[in-house]
Design a protein around this motif. Structure first.
Motif, PDB file in Angstrom:
ATOM      1  N   ARG A  60     -15.805   1.531   1.138  1.00 30.50           N
ATOM      2  CA  ARG A  60     -16.003   0.884   1.755  1.00 30.50           C
ATOM      3  C   ARG A  60     -16.092   0.344   2.700  1.00 30.50           C
ATOM      4  N   LEU A  61     -14.836  -0.471   2.375  1.00 32.61           N
ATOM      5  CA  LEU A  61     -13.961  -1.125   3.014  1.00 32.61           C
ATOM      6  C   LEU A  61     -13.474   0.162   3.748  1.00 32.61           C
ATOM      7  N   TYR A  62     -12.392   0.462   3.444  1.00 35.40           N
ATOM      8  CA  TYR A  62     -11.873   2.049   4.337  1.00 35.40           C
ATOM      9  C   TYR A  62     -13.141   2.505   5.168  1.00 35.40           C
ATOM     10  N   GLU A  63     -13.665   2.593   4.700  1.00 36.27           N
ATOM     11  CA  GLU A  63     -14.290   3.960   5.638  1.00 36.27           C
ATOM     12  C   GLU A  63     -14.828   3.004   7.351  1.00 36.27           C
ATOM     13  N   ARG A  64     -15.571   1.525   6.653  1.00 35.38           N
ATOM     14  CA  ARG A  64     -15.250   1.124   7.613  1.00 35.38           C
ATOM     15  C   ARG A  64     -14.148   0.342   8.737  1.00 35.38           C
ATOM     16  N   SER A  65     -12.826  -0.128   7.692  1.00 33.67           N
ATOM     17  CA  SER A  65     -11.883   0.294   8.652  1.00 33.67           C
ATOM     18  C   SER A  65     -11.789   1.066   9.365  1.00 33.67           C
ATOM     19  N   ARG A  66     -12.231   2.648   9.177  1.00 31.12           N
ATOM     20  CA  ARG A  66     -12.061   3.768  10.470  1.00 31.12           C
ATOM     21  C   ARG A  66     -12.785   3.674  10.955  1.00 31.12           C
ATOM     22  N   GLU A  67     -14.026   3.643  10.932  1.00 32.85           N
ATOM     23  CA  GLU A  67     -14.915   3.652  11.960  1.00 32.85           C
ATOM     24  C   GLU A  67     -14.571   2.917  12.857  1.00 32.85           C
ATOM     25  N   LEU A  68     -14.070   1.353  12.501  1.00 27.87           N
ATOM     26  CA  LEU A  68     -13.163   1.127  13.696  1.00 27.87           C
ATOM     27  C   LEU A  68     -12.584   1.181  15.029  1.00 27.87           C
ATOM     28  N   THR A  69     -11.474   1.493  13.655  1.00 24.84           N
ATOM     29  CA  THR A  69     -10.009   2.582  14.642  1.00 24.84           C
ATOM     30  C   THR A  69     -11.049   3.980  15.544  1.00 24.84           C
ATOM     31  N   ILE A  70     -11.554   4.744  15.077  1.00 20.91           N
ATOM     32  CA  ILE A  70     -12.465   6.004  15.807  1.00 20.91           C
ATOM     33  C   ILE A  70     -13.257   5.258  16.987  1.00 20.91           C
ATOM     34  N   ALA A  71     -14.210   3.734  16.826  1.00 22.64           N
ATOM     35  CA  ALA A  71     -14.706   3.376  17.768  1.00 22.64           C
ATOM     36  C   ALA A  71     -13.608   3.044  19.217  1.00 22.64           C
ATOM     37  N   GLY A  72     -12.840   2.492  18.233  1.00 24.37           N
ATOM     38  CA  GLY A  72     -11.318   1.973  19.124  1.00 24.37           C
ATOM     39  C   GLY A  72     -11.152   3.018  20.260  1.00 24.37           C
ATOM     40  N   GLU A  73     -10.443   3.944  19.281  1.00 25.20           N
ATOM     41  CA  GLU A  73      -9.753   5.388  19.769  1.00 25.20           C
ATOM     42  C   GLU A  73     -10.960   6.016  20.755  1.00 25.20           C
ATOM     43  N   ARG A  74     -11.822   5.795  20.317  1.00 24.81           N
ATOM     44  CA  ARG A  74     -13.437   6.776  21.573  1.00 24.81           C
ATOM     45  C   ARG A  74     -12.749   6.326  23.204  1.00 24.81           C
ATOM     46  N   ARG A 108      -6.907   6.698  -7.075  1.00 28.88           N
ATOM     47  CA  ARG A 108      -6.644   7.882  -5.744  1.00 28.88           C
ATOM     48  C   ARG A 108      -7.332   8.576  -4.268  1.00 28.88           C
ATOM     49  N   HIS A 109      -8.885   8.174  -4.569  1.00 32.63           N
ATOM     50  CA  HIS A 109     -10.360   8.528  -3.170  1.00 32.63           C
ATOM     51  C   HIS A 109     -10.012   7.263  -2.290  1.00 32.63           C
ATOM     52  N   LEU A 110     -10.459   7.300  -1.313  1.00 38.73           N
ATOM     53  CA  LEU A 110     -10.126   6.434   0.415  1.00 38.73           C
ATOM     54  C   LEU A 110     -12.158   6.978   0.099  1.00 38.73           C
ATOM     55  N   GLU A 111     -12.216   7.942   0.204  1.00 40.92           N
ATOM     56  CA  GLU A 111     -13.958   8.188   0.973  1.00 40.92           C
ATOM     57  C   GLU A 111     -14.750   7.679  -0.299  1.00 40.92           C
ATOM     58  N   VAL A 138     -15.005   9.477  -4.320  1.00 39.98           N
ATOM     59  CA  VAL A 138     -15.225   8.443  -5.373  1.00 39.98           C
ATOM     60  C   VAL A 138     -16.029   8.071  -6.275  1.00 39.98           C
ATOM     61  N   LEU A 139     -17.726   8.174  -5.587  1.00 36.60           N
ATOM     62  CA  LEU A 139     -19.020   8.674  -6.358  1.00 36.60           C
ATOM     63  C   LEU A 139     -18.219   9.990  -7.284  1.00 36.60           C
ATOM     64  N   LYS A 140     -17.870  10.895  -6.959  1.00 36.05           N
ATOM     65  CA  LYS A 140     -17.904  12.228  -7.889  1.00 36.05           C
ATOM     66  C   LYS A 140     -16.978  11.852  -8.739  1.00 36.05           C
ATOM     67  N   THR A 141     -15.893  11.144  -8.183  1.00 39.23           N
ATOM     68  CA  THR A 141     -14.789  10.973  -9.535  1.00 39.23           C
ATOM     69  C   THR A 141     -15.147  10.610 -10.962  1.00 39.23           C
ATOM     70  N   ILE A 142     -15.593   8.895  -9.755  1.00 39.63           N
ATOM     71  CA  ILE A 142     -16.319   8.288 -11.401  1.00 39.63           C
ATOM     72  C   ILE A 142     -17.254   8.781 -12.083  1.00 39.63           C
ATOM     73  N   VAL A 143     -17.835   9.371 -11.804  1.00 41.35           N
ATOM     74  CA  VAL A 143     -19.244  10.769 -12.264  1.00 41.35           C
ATOM     75  C   VAL A 143     -18.541  11.453 -13.470  1.00 41.35           C
ATOM     76  N   ALA A 144     -17.600  11.936 -13.083  1.00 46.84           N
ATOM     77  CA  ALA A 144     -16.894  13.099 -13.656  1.00 46.84           C
ATOM     78  C   ALA A 144     -15.771  12.190 -14.929  1.00 46.84           C
TER      79      ALA A 144
END
Length: 382
Positions: A171-185, A21-24, A28-34
């Protein structure tokens, strides 16, 4: 869950669905542990993501209170049993971790642990982290103690395999988001250059006209100088607004409420319209939902301050069940929802709806000519 591994594959399936359910990464880490702690009915669970310097880039625990965790002190280093799991990719199942020759003791405030089960989380040959549990809970009917079993290890192994997939995807999602944010900036920087360049060009021409008129038509020269002042004010507004949009949001450090409050305060100072913010009983949301809410708020505020002619823009964030409701309302010119297709392109409504839908939320726009606009975004929480 009270049956631990006895619940078998259905419990693993539930845990895997919770992870997906999570992308961050942090979520994800918190959900795995719980999920691992609940699945195997353990008192404590943790997951460490190693760095390249003998420590951990991230370390998430479940079963330890915030006060206990603070008292424990710095994150552990990669040594002892943790190092063995990370370096050799081997499971570790111990009846009493304290009796293992690799055990090096606990920090003063660390809870006491005995039985131990740990597995590496790996993607092929890459070890992403170490997942471990301690202190298997015993059914109340048993008084002779209990330990983690081979079945526990098998179930945790299945969970660890899917945890690796979920963590890699995050990790892939966060990398994609970083690239998107860089593009928006980059896009915003380009828009800033164009907008301010146009304003400064107009400012220069108007100043030249005023200079030419000073001697032969003082009244017209005065009007031109008033226009110079107005253009200078508009250029300053463009700069201030762009700085707010280009500055990275402080969501990770400050949370959604503080970030929205800060942005409202900056915009209130930068524009002639009054911008206010209020929050009521808001709980923390999954990171992806908070990110989407911030971006929708920024877009709606941009519309209200640039296009509506509003005198007051009100931003409110309230709790809505397990989720939240964001509302940006202005007293500006409004528009006819019947022309929403044309207005949607102009006001970025399609983008805002996509952001809301992408995190399971819903966007509603209420407007009427002469009666302002209200943009509302609901998210379900996590």
């Amino acid at each position: 869950m009270t049956n631990g591994a006895g619940a078998g594959i259905p419990a693993v399936s539930t845990a895997i669905l919770a992870m997906s359910r999570h992308l961050e990464v942090r979520d994800v880490l918190k959900t795995i542990v719980a999920s691992a702690r609940e699945l195997l009915d353990a008192e404590y669970a943790a997951l460490g993501v190693p760095d390249d310097h003998g420590g951990f880039a991230q370390f998430v625990v479940d079963g330890v209170s915030a006060e206990q965790w603070k008292a424990i002190g710095p994150l552990p280093r990669q040594h002892g049993i943790l190092a063995a799991m990370l370096h050799n990719a081997t499971p570790e199942r111990l009846a009493d971790v304290r009796e293992d020759p690799r055990f090096g003791g606990w920090p003063a405030a660390h809870p006491d642990m005995s039985d131990f089960l740990g597995l590496p989380v790996a993607d092929g040959d890459e070890i992403l982290g170490a997942l471990f549990l301690a202190n298997k809970r015993c059914p109340t009917s048993r008084g002779d103690g209990c330990r983690f079993t081979e079945e526990d290890e098998r179930l945790l192994g299945i969970l660890a395999q899917h945890a690796a997939i979920a963590l890699t995807n995050a990790r892939l999602y966060e990398r994609s988001r970083e690239l998107t944010i860089a593009g928006e900036r980059a896009r915003l920087a380009h828009e800033l250059h164009d907008a301010v360049a146009q304003k400064l060009f107009s400012l220069r021409l108007t100043a030249q006209a005023a200079t030419a008129l000073v001697d032969r038509d003082p009244a017209r020269a005065k009007d031109e100088l008033h226009q110079v002042a107005a253009l200078a004010a508009e250029a300053a507004d463009e700069l201030r607004a762009a700085v707010v949009e280009l500055r990275p949001a402080g969501l990770d450090e400050d949370g959604l409420v503080a970030t929205l409050r800060s942005q409202a305060q900056v915009l209130d100072r930068a524009h002639s319209a009054r911008v206010t913010f209020a929050a009521h009983c808001v709980r923390a949301l999954p990171a992806a939902q908070e990110e989407a809410m911030l971006r929708v708020a920024q877009e709606a505020l941009h519309n209200a301050l640039r296009h509506s002619g509003a005198g007051h823009v009100e931003v409110t964030l309230t709790r809505d069940g397990q989720g939240a409701l964001l509302r940006i309302a202005d007293d500006g010119c409004g528009f006819d929802p019947g022309t929403v297709r044309r207005a949607g392109r102009h006001l970025g409504l399609v983008s805002m709806r996509d952001r809301a839908g992408g995190v399971g939320g819903k966007l509603t726009v209420k407007s009427e000519p002469g009666k302002g606009t209200a943009v509302e975004m609901e998210v379900p929480g996590g």
